[in-house]
Scaffold this motif. Structure first.
Motif, PDB file in Angstrom:
ATOM      1  N   MET A   1       0.846  -1.177   0.000  1.00  0.00           N
ATOM      2  CA  MET A   1       0.000   0.000   0.000  1.00  0.00           C
ATOM      3  C   MET A   1       0.892   1.241   0.000  1.00  0.00           C
ATOM      4  O   MET A   1       1.779   1.374   0.820  1.00  0.00           O
ATOM      5  CB  MET A   1      -0.906  -0.021   1.242  1.00  0.00           C
ATOM      6  N   ALA A   2       0.668   2.127  -0.928  1.00  0.00           N
ATOM      7  CA  ALA A   2       1.420   3.384  -0.986  1.00  0.00           C
ATOM      8  C   ALA A   2       0.974   4.277   0.168  1.00  0.00           C
ATOM      9  O   ALA A   2      -0.188   4.288   0.553  1.00  0.00           O
ATOM     10  CB  ALA A   2       1.178   4.086  -2.312  1.00  0.00           C
ATOM     11  N   GLU A   3       1.944   5.004   0.708  1.00  0.00           N
ATOM     12  CA  GLU A   3       1.656   5.828   1.882  1.00  0.00           C
ATOM     13  C   GLU A   3       2.191   7.240   1.679  1.00  0.00           C
ATOM     14  O   GLU A   3       3.292   7.440   1.198  1.00  0.00           O
ATOM     15  CB  GLU A   3       2.322   5.188   3.101  1.00  0.00           C
ATOM     16  N   THR A   4       1.387   8.209   2.070  1.00  0.00           N
ATOM     17  CA  THR A   4       1.789   9.611   2.092  1.00  0.00           C
ATOM     18  C   THR A   4       1.887   9.999   3.557  1.00  0.00           C
ATOM     19  O   THR A   4       1.009   9.666   4.348  1.00  0.00           O
ATOM     20  CB  THR A   4       0.735  10.489   1.390  1.00  0.00           C
ATOM     21  N   LYS A   5       2.958  10.690   3.933  1.00  0.00           N
ATOM     22  CA  LYS A   5       3.149  11.086   5.326  1.00  0.00           C
ATOM     23  C   LYS A   5       3.049  12.598   5.439  1.00  0.00           C
ATOM     24  O   LYS A   5       3.594  13.329   4.619  1.00  0.00           O
ATOM     25  CB  LYS A   5       4.512  10.609   5.820  1.00  0.00           C
ATOM     26  N   LEU A   6       2.334  13.053   6.480  1.00  0.00           N
ATOM     27  CA  LEU A   6       2.124  14.477   6.709  1.00  0.00           C
ATOM     28  C   LEU A   6       2.323  14.761   8.196  1.00  0.00           C
ATOM     29  O   LEU A   6       1.601  14.229   9.038  1.00  0.00           O
ATOM     30  CB  LEU A   6       0.700  14.861   6.280  1.00  0.00           C
ATOM     31  N   ASP A   7       3.342  15.582   8.507  1.00  0.00           N
ATOM     32  CA  ASP A   7       3.600  15.977   9.896  1.00  0.00           C
ATOM     33  C   ASP A   7       2.829  17.269  10.151  1.00  0.00           C
ATOM     34  O   ASP A   7       3.148  18.307   9.574  1.00  0.00           O
ATOM     35  CB  ASP A   7       5.096  16.179  10.124  1.00  0.00           C
ATOM     36  N   VAL A   8       1.817  17.195  11.010  1.00  0.00           N
ATOM     37  CA  VAL A   8       0.964  18.361  11.249  1.00  0.00           C
ATOM     38  C   VAL A   8       1.292  19.077  12.560  1.00  0.00           C
ATOM     39  O   VAL A   8       0.623  20.040  12.921  1.00  0.00           O
ATOM     40  CB  VAL A   8      -0.542  17.983  11.212  1.00  0.00           C
ATOM     41  N   ARG A   9       2.324  18.645  13.255  1.00  0.00           N
ATOM     42  CA  ARG A   9       2.627  19.218  14.572  1.00  0.00           C
ATOM     43  C   ARG A   9       2.964  20.704  14.525  1.00  0.00           C
ATOM     44  O   ARG A   9       2.715  21.415  15.479  1.00  0.00           O
ATOM     45  CB  ARG A   9       3.758  18.442  15.240  1.00  0.00           C
ATOM     46  N   GLU A  10       3.528  21.180  13.422  1.00  0.00           N
ATOM     47  CA  GLU A  10       3.903  22.593  13.317  1.00  0.00           C
ATOM     48  C   GLU A  10       2.818  23.443  12.643  1.00  0.00           C
ATOM     49  O   GLU A  10       2.975  24.649  12.501  1.00  0.00           O
ATOM     50  CB  GLU A  10       5.224  22.732  12.554  1.00  0.00           C
ATOM     51  N   ILE A  11       1.737  22.810  12.214  1.00  0.00           N
ATOM     52  CA  ILE A  11       0.638  23.521  11.555  1.00  0.00           C
ATOM     53  C   ILE A  11      -0.308  24.030  12.641  1.00  0.00           C
ATOM     54  O   ILE A  11      -0.647  23.281  13.560  1.00  0.00           O
ATOM     55  CB  ILE A  11      -0.105  22.584  10.580  1.00  0.00           C
ATOM     56  N   PRO A  12      -0.749  25.284  12.567  1.00  0.00           N
ATOM     57  CA  PRO A  12      -1.705  25.783  13.561  1.00  0.00           C
ATOM     58  C   PRO A  12      -2.939  24.882  13.625  1.00  0.00           C
ATOM     59  O   PRO A  12      -3.434  24.420  12.580  1.00  0.00           O
ATOM     60  CB  PRO A  12      -2.071  27.180  13.053  1.00  0.00           C
ATOM     61  N   PRO A  13      -3.443  24.590  14.829  1.00  0.00           N
ATOM     62  CA  PRO A  13      -4.569  23.657  14.971  1.00  0.00           C
ATOM     63  C   PRO A  13      -5.759  23.942  14.066  1.00  0.00           C
ATOM     64  O   PRO A  13      -6.346  23.007  13.513  1.00  0.00           O
ATOM     65  CB  PRO A  13      -4.952  23.785  16.452  1.00  0.00           C
ATOM     66  N   ALA A  14      -6.105  25.182  13.854  1.00  0.00           N
ATOM     67  CA  ALA A  14      -7.271  25.510  13.012  1.00  0.00           C
ATOM     68  C   ALA A  14      -7.058  25.135  11.553  1.00  0.00           C
ATOM     69  O   ALA A  14      -8.023  24.979  10.801  1.00  0.00           O
ATOM     70  CB  ALA A  14      -7.592  26.996  13.126  1.00  0.00           C
ATOM     71  N   GLU A  15      -5.803  24.967  11.137  1.00  0.00           N
ATOM     72  CA  GLU A  15      -5.496  24.642   9.734  1.00  0.00           C
ATOM     73  C   GLU A  15      -5.241  23.162   9.501  1.00  0.00           C
ATOM     74  O   GLU A  15      -5.121  22.726   8.357  1.00  0.00           O
ATOM     75  CB  GLU A  15      -4.265  25.436   9.292  1.00  0.00           C
ATOM     76  N   ARG A  16      -5.157  22.378  10.555  1.00  0.00           N
ATOM     77  CA  ARG A  16      -4.773  20.963  10.412  1.00  0.00           C
ATOM     78  C   ARG A  16      -5.795  20.134   9.647  1.00  0.00           C
ATOM     79  O   ARG A  16      -5.442  19.455   8.684  1.00  0.00           O
ATOM     80  CB  ARG A  16      -4.534  20.337  11.792  1.00  0.00           C
ATOM     81  N   HIS A  17      -7.041  20.146  10.089  1.00  0.00           N
ATOM     82  CA  HIS A  17      -8.035  19.273   9.450  1.00  0.00           C
ATOM     83  C   HIS A  17      -8.219  19.584   7.967  1.00  0.00           C
ATOM     84  O   HIS A  17      -8.262  18.640   7.161  1.00  0.00           O
ATOM     85  CB  HIS A  17      -9.362  19.302  10.205  1.00  0.00           C
ATOM     86  N   PRO A  18      -8.301  20.852   7.556  1.00  0.00           N
ATOM     87  CA  PRO A  18      -8.407  21.112   6.116  1.00  0.00           C
ATOM     88  C   PRO A  18      -7.213  20.562   5.320  1.00  0.00           C
ATOM     89  O   PRO A  18      -7.399  20.006   4.231  1.00  0.00           O
ATOM     90  CB  PRO A  18      -8.476  22.636   6.031  1.00  0.00           C
ATOM     91  N   LYS A  19      -6.002  20.679   5.861  1.00  0.00           N
ATOM     92  CA  LYS A  19      -4.817  20.149   5.160  1.00  0.00           C
ATOM     93  C   LYS A  19      -4.859  18.630   5.092  1.00  0.00           C
ATOM     94  O   LYS A  19      -4.510  18.027   4.077  1.00  0.00           O
ATOM     95  CB  LYS A  19      -3.527  20.613   5.840  1.00  0.00           C
ATOM     96  N   ILE A  20      -5.289  18.006   6.179  1.00  0.00           N
ATOM     97  CA  ILE A  20      -5.378  16.541   6.210  1.00  0.00           C
ATOM     98  C   ILE A  20      -6.436  16.060   5.223  1.00  0.00           C
ATOM     99  O   ILE A  20      -6.194  15.120   4.453  1.00  0.00           O
ATOM    100  CB  ILE A  20      -5.689  16.056   7.640  1.00  0.00           C
ATOM    101  N   HIS A  21      -7.585  16.699   5.202  1.00  0.00           N
ATOM    102  CA  HIS A  21      -8.647  16.320   4.259  1.00  0.00           C
ATOM    103  C   HIS A  21      -8.167  16.478   2.813  1.00  0.00           C
ATOM    104  O   HIS A  21      -8.423  15.610   1.972  1.00  0.00           O
ATOM    105  CB  HIS A  21      -9.909  17.155   4.489  1.00  0.00           C
TER     106      HIS A  21
END
Length: 77
Positions: A1-21
Motif C-alpha cells: 500500500m502506498a503511503e503519504t506522510k504528513l507531519d501536522v505538529r507545526e501547523i496551527p490547529p485551526a489549519e490541520r483538518h483542512p490540510k489533512i482532508h
C-alpha cells in the motif's frame, strides 16, 4: 500500500483538518495517509468516518511513539 506522510505538529490547529482532508482527497484508492500528530487524533477519526465514504475505518491504525508523537494511518478504499 502506498503511503503519504504528513507531519501536522507545526501547523496551527485551526489549519490541520483542512490540510489533512486535502491530502487524503489526493490519494488513489488503496493508498493511505499517515499523519504525525502531537495528540491522538480521535476526533479526526470520527470526522473522517462521518464525512469520507472512501475512508477505510476498519484498517485505521494509531501508534503512540511518545507523549507528544502519534502516528495515525488513514487508508483509502
Amino acid at each position: 500500500m502506498a503511503e503519504t506522510k504528513l507531519d501536522v505538529r507545526e501547523i496551527p490547529p485551526a489549519e490541520r483538518h483542512p490540510k489533512i482532508h486535502a491530502a487524503f482527497d489526493e490519494l488513489e484508492s488503496g493508498e493511505a495517509l499517515t499523519i504525525v500528530n502531537d495528540h491522538e487524533p480521535k476526533p479526526l477519526f470520527y470526522e473522517m468516518q462521518a464525512e469520507k465514504e472512501e475512508f477505510d475505518a476498519e484498517n485505521y491504525t494509531v501508534e503512540r511513539r511518545s507523549p507528544t508523537e502519534f502516528l495515525a494511518t488513514f487508508p483509502k478504499k
